[in-house]
Write a protein that holds these residues in place. Structure first.
Motif, PDB file in Angstrom:
ATOM      1  N   ASP A   1      70.990 108.543  69.846  1.00 60.61           N
ATOM      2  CA  ASP A   1      71.323 107.991  71.152  1.00 60.61           C
ATOM      3  C   ASP A   1      70.172 107.097  71.594  1.00 60.61           C
ATOM      4  O   ASP A   1      69.031 107.554  71.751  1.00 60.61           O
ATOM      5  CB  ASP A   1      71.553 109.099  72.177  1.00 60.61           C
ATOM      6  CG  ASP A   1      72.727 109.992  71.783  1.00 60.61           C
ATOM      7  OD1 ASP A   1      73.672 109.479  71.154  1.00 60.61           O
ATOM      8  OD2 ASP A   1      72.690 111.197  72.106  1.00 60.61           O
ATOM      9  N   VAL A   2      70.444 105.826  71.762  1.00 63.98           N
ATOM     10  CA  VAL A   2      69.392 104.867  72.084  1.00 63.98           C
ATOM     11  C   VAL A   2      69.686 104.221  73.427  1.00 63.98           C
ATOM     12  O   VAL A   2      70.845 104.088  73.839  1.00 63.98           O
ATOM     13  CB  VAL A   2      69.281 103.781  70.992  1.00 63.98           C
ATOM     14  CG1 VAL A   2      68.920 104.380  69.663  1.00 63.98           C
ATOM     15  CG2 VAL A   2      70.579 102.985  70.881  1.00 63.98           C
TER      16      VAL A   2
ATOM     17  N   GLN B   1      64.272  99.045  64.981  1.00 63.93           N
ATOM     18  CA  GLN B   1      64.178  98.645  63.586  1.00 63.93           C
ATOM     19  C   GLN B   1      64.388  99.870  62.706  1.00 63.93           C
ATOM     20  O   GLN B   1      64.203 101.010  63.145  1.00 63.93           O
ATOM     21  CB  GLN B   1      62.810  98.024  63.290  1.00 63.93           C
ATOM     22  CG  GLN B   1      61.646  98.961  63.534  1.00 63.93           C
ATOM     23  CD  GLN B   1      60.308  98.292  63.316  1.00 63.93           C
ATOM     24  OE1 GLN B   1      60.236  97.101  63.067  1.00 63.93           O
ATOM     25  NE2 GLN B   1      59.238  99.073  63.404  1.00 63.93           N
ATOM     26  N   ILE B   2      64.790  99.630  61.469  1.00 65.54           N
ATOM     27  CA  ILE B   2      65.030 100.713  60.521  1.00 65.54           C
ATOM     28  C   ILE B   2      63.726 101.058  59.821  1.00 65.54           C
ATOM     29  O   ILE B   2      63.079 100.182  59.237  1.00 65.54           O
ATOM     30  CB  ILE B   2      66.106 100.314  59.499  1.00 65.54           C
ATOM     31  CG1 ILE B   2      67.449 100.105  60.209  1.00 65.54           C
ATOM     32  CG2 ILE B   2      66.254 101.390  58.427  1.00 65.54           C
ATOM     33  CD1 ILE B   2      68.556  99.664  59.276  1.00 65.54           C
ATOM     34  N   ASP B   3      63.352 102.324  59.901  1.00 62.65           N
ATOM     35  CA  ASP B   3      62.181 102.807  59.168  1.00 62.65           C
ATOM     36  C   ASP B   3      62.592 103.014  57.717  1.00 62.65           C
ATOM     37  O   ASP B   3      63.342 103.932  57.393  1.00 62.65           O
ATOM     38  CB  ASP B   3      61.679 104.116  59.781  1.00 62.65           C
ATOM     39  CG  ASP B   3      60.328 104.537  59.215  1.00 62.65           C
ATOM     40  OD1 ASP B   3      60.025 104.161  58.074  1.00 62.65           O
ATOM     41  OD2 ASP B   3      59.579 105.240  59.908  1.00 62.65           O
ATOM     42  N   ARG B   4      62.089 102.150  56.821  1.00 61.21           N
ATOM     43  CA  ARG B   4      62.504 102.223  55.419  1.00 61.21           C
ATOM     44  C   ARG B   4      61.965 103.455  54.717  1.00 61.21           C
ATOM     45  O   ARG B   4      62.533 103.901  53.722  1.00 61.21           O
ATOM     46  CB  ARG B   4      62.028 100.970  54.689  1.00 61.21           C
ATOM     47  CG  ARG B   4      62.617  99.685  55.227  1.00 61.21           C
ATOM     48  CD  ARG B   4      62.064  98.476  54.497  1.00 61.21           C
ATOM     49  NE  ARG B   4      62.667  97.232  54.967  1.00 61.21           N
ATOM     50  CZ  ARG B   4      62.349  96.036  54.504  1.00 61.21           C
ATOM     51  NH1 ARG B   4      61.441  95.936  53.537  1.00 61.21           N
ATOM     52  NH2 ARG B   4      62.930  94.958  54.974  1.00 61.21           N
ATOM     53  N   GLU B   5      60.878 103.999  55.229  1.00 60.69           N
ATOM     54  CA  GLU B   5      60.279 105.163  54.587  1.00 60.69           C
ATOM     55  C   GLU B   5      61.043 106.439  54.921  1.00 60.69           C
ATOM     56  O   GLU B   5      61.291 107.268  54.053  1.00 60.69           O
ATOM     57  CB  GLU B   5      58.821 105.294  55.014  1.00 60.69           C
ATOM     58  CG  GLU B   5      58.049 106.381  54.278  1.00 60.69           C
ATOM     59  CD  GLU B   5      56.608 106.433  54.712  1.00 60.69           C
ATOM     60  OE1 GLU B   5      55.869 107.279  54.197  1.00 60.69           O
ATOM     61  OE2 GLU B   5      56.210 105.613  55.565  1.00 60.69           O
TER      62      GLU B   5
ATOM     63  N   LYS C   1      64.351 103.535  64.543  1.00 55.00           N
ATOM     64  CA  LYS C   1      63.288 103.843  65.487  1.00 55.00           C
ATOM     65  C   LYS C   1      63.010 102.649  66.382  1.00 55.00           C
ATOM     66  O   LYS C   1      63.247 101.499  66.001  1.00 55.00           O
ATOM     67  CB  LYS C   1      61.992 104.229  64.735  1.00 55.00           C
ATOM     68  CG  LYS C   1      62.072 105.552  64.003  1.00 55.00           C
ATOM     69  CD  LYS C   1      60.724 105.895  63.405  1.00 55.00           C
ATOM     70  CE  LYS C   1      60.751 107.251  62.728  1.00 55.00           C
ATOM     71  NZ  LYS C   1      59.423 107.607  62.148  1.00 55.00           N
ATOM     72  N   GLN C   2      62.510 102.969  67.547  1.00 54.93           N
ATOM     73  CA  GLN C   2      62.135 101.909  68.470  1.00 54.93           C
ATOM     74  C   GLN C   2      60.860 101.229  67.988  1.00 54.93           C
ATOM     75  O   GLN C   2      59.918 101.884  67.548  1.00 54.93           O
ATOM     76  CB  GLN C   2      61.921 102.486  69.869  1.00 54.93           C
ATOM     77  CG  GLN C   2      61.516 101.453  70.901  1.00 54.93           C
ATOM     78  CD  GLN C   2      61.213 102.080  72.246  1.00 54.93           C
ATOM     79  OE1 GLN C   2      61.560 103.231  72.489  1.00 54.93           O
ATOM     80  NE2 GLN C   2      60.562 101.338  73.118  1.00 54.93           N
TER      81      GLN C   2
END
Length: 282
Positions: free
Chosen positions: A67-68, A80-84, A89-90
């Protein structure tokens, strides 16, 4: 006198032909089995559709979701997408406040990882560094010391015994969940030389630094590490000049204790640079 004809009435379950539409006898319809089968199929279809809708609703409700908020008092938010970690995440602000204990923990863990995986000392220094009063063993809990001794013995055999040095490159180090930290490191083995190191002064994450290590390393290995760590003031210590056995240990006034140290091996040349790697390698 005419004789009356006797009328024979058929049973109810017997076909009474040539009287429709004066009489309606459903059991006499040739399509009665088809009609009954249609009713059964319609009922079964409705029950199946209800089960599908109920299952889809339960799946949507229990599925992991994020929920953002796209806006707050400061303005629009960027995600953005945390690739790790494969999470949405914001994006962080250019400046933010962090507690001092995080920087204390990060600095200590960098020193711990460096002494755990690297080696460029002489035999005398190695005996002090790998002793019970060295930083690695002294800051670790008793339950994991046996495993650490085995890893340090393996490090000695792979470097000192074959006349090599090992440098560790820490790509990133950050909290993962609770008191669990994670890091991605890479070790580089170089031939031991009497002069300056093969890659002198190369300790950052720049492309030039990594290119130098890739070209001149005899062997390299990439690892992902999970560290469970906590503060325990009863385990604190400070080096003293008069105590020789403490010279190899870094000061630990906050009593940082390593409760678990887990190593996972990663491929050196990843097939997909978009996932599982920290930003420094993607």
């Amino acid at each position: 006198m005419s004789k009356k004809k006797s009328i024979i009435e058929p049973p109810k379950d017997q076909d009474h032909l040539e009287v429709y539409p004066e009489k309606k006898q459903v059991s006499a319809f040739p399509e009665r089995r088809f009609i009954k089968m249609n009713r059964v199929l319609v009922i079964f279809t409705l029950i199946n559709l209800a089960c599908i809708l109920a299952g889809a609703s339960i799946f949507i409700y229990t599925a992991r979701r994020v929920d953002v908020k796209v806006q707050n008092k400061q303005g629009l938010l960027i995600y953005q997408i945390d690739r790790e970690e494969k999470k949405l995440k914001q994006a962080e602000y250019r400046e933010r406040k962090m507690p001092a204990k995080r920087f204390i923990m990060e600095s200590f863990l960098k020193q711990y990882i460096t002494e755990y995986h690297s080696f460029s000392d002489t035999l005398a220094n190695a005996n002090e560094r790998f002793s019970e009063n060295g930083l690695v063993l002294k800051a670790s809990m008793t339950t994991i010391k046996d495993k650490i001794r085995k890893d340090l013995d393996a490090l000695r055999r792979e470097t000192l015994d074959v006349y090599r040095t090992r440098d560790v490159h820490i790509y990133n180090l950050h909290p993962y969940h609770g008191n669990l930290w994670t890091a991605v490191i890479e070790t580089f083995d170089f031939p031991k030389s009497d002069g300056p190191p093969v890659c002198n002064g190369c300790s950052d994450n720049s492309a030039k630094c990594l290119k130098c290590k890739y070209e001149k390393a005899i062997q390299r290995q990439r690892r992902r590490i999970w560290i469970r760590v906590s503060f325990n003031p009863q385990n604190s210590w400070v080096r003293k000049e008069e105590a020789d056995y403490l010279r190899t240990s870094q000061d630990n006034p906050f009593g940082i204790v390593i409760e678990g140290y887990y190593i996972g091996y990663m491929p050196k040349d990843a097939t997909n640079l978009n996932w599982d790697l920290p930003p420094e390698l993607s």
